[in-house]
Design a protein around this motif. Sequence first.
Motif, PDB file in Angstrom:
ATOM      1  N   ALA A  83     -36.788 -87.912 -24.364  1.00 27.39           N
ATOM      2  CA  ALA A  83     -37.104 -88.278 -25.776  1.00 27.39           C
ATOM      3  C   ALA A  83     -37.744 -89.543 -25.485  1.00 27.39           C
ATOM      4  CB  ALA A  83     -35.184 -88.719 -26.224  1.00 27.39           C
ATOM      5  N   LYS A 134     -38.562 -86.299 -29.653  1.00 28.29           N
ATOM      6  CA  LYS A 134     -36.329 -86.356 -29.247  1.00 28.29           C
ATOM      7  C   LYS A 134     -36.185 -84.905 -29.056  1.00 28.29           C
ATOM      8  CE  LYS A 134     -37.643 -88.600 -34.689  1.00 28.29           C
ATOM      9  NZ  LYS A 134     -37.678 -88.753 -35.569  1.00 28.29           N
ATOM     10  N   PRO A 135     -34.965 -84.696 -28.814  1.00 27.37           N
ATOM     11  CA  PRO A 135     -34.065 -83.921 -28.985  1.00 27.37           C
ATOM     12  C   PRO A 135     -33.441 -82.232 -29.461  1.00 27.37           C
ATOM     13  CG  PRO A 135     -32.931 -85.580 -28.260  1.00 27.37           C
ATOM     14  CD  PRO A 135     -33.969 -86.109 -29.085  1.00 27.37           C
ATOM     15  N   SER A 188     -32.280 -86.508 -24.327  1.00 26.77           N
ATOM     16  CA  SER A 188     -32.016 -87.591 -24.599  1.00 26.77           C
ATOM     17  C   SER A 188     -31.144 -88.275 -23.533  1.00 26.77           C
ATOM     18  CB  SER A 188     -30.752 -87.235 -25.633  1.00 26.77           C
ATOM     19  OG  SER A 188     -29.353 -87.143 -24.885  1.00 26.77           O
TER      20      SER A 188
END
Length: 121
Positions: free
Chosen positions: A13, A86-87, A121
């Motif tokens: 991330a 982002k995840p 993440s």
Amino acid sequence: VQLQASGGGLVQAGDSLRLFCVASGRAFNRYALGWFRQAPGKEREFVATISWSGSSTYYADSVKGRFTISRDNAKNTVYLQINNLKPEDTAVYYCAATTLMNQYESSYDYWGQGTQVTVSS
């Protein structure tokens, strides 16, 4: 036209990635190009599109400000720059070609095989 997507990978991330889609065949610069993605267990969704000249672009609201689509007609290549991953960006990313720039999957006639992007993440 045949499309070959690449550039995906496993990232963390906040990282950035640049996806590539190289086209073979003639008349690449007559097509608008688009990127779509399909997350696990979800339907494929529109991400971004660019006109044949590269002068116009359009993005899904969910990616505005982080994703940039561009193309180099001399290299028969369309790019998708993804910043601050982002995840929830984890998905298979597909490039596709159509005659008129739009966000509707059904209007795209040619599709690449997809490249996997996985964001931890």
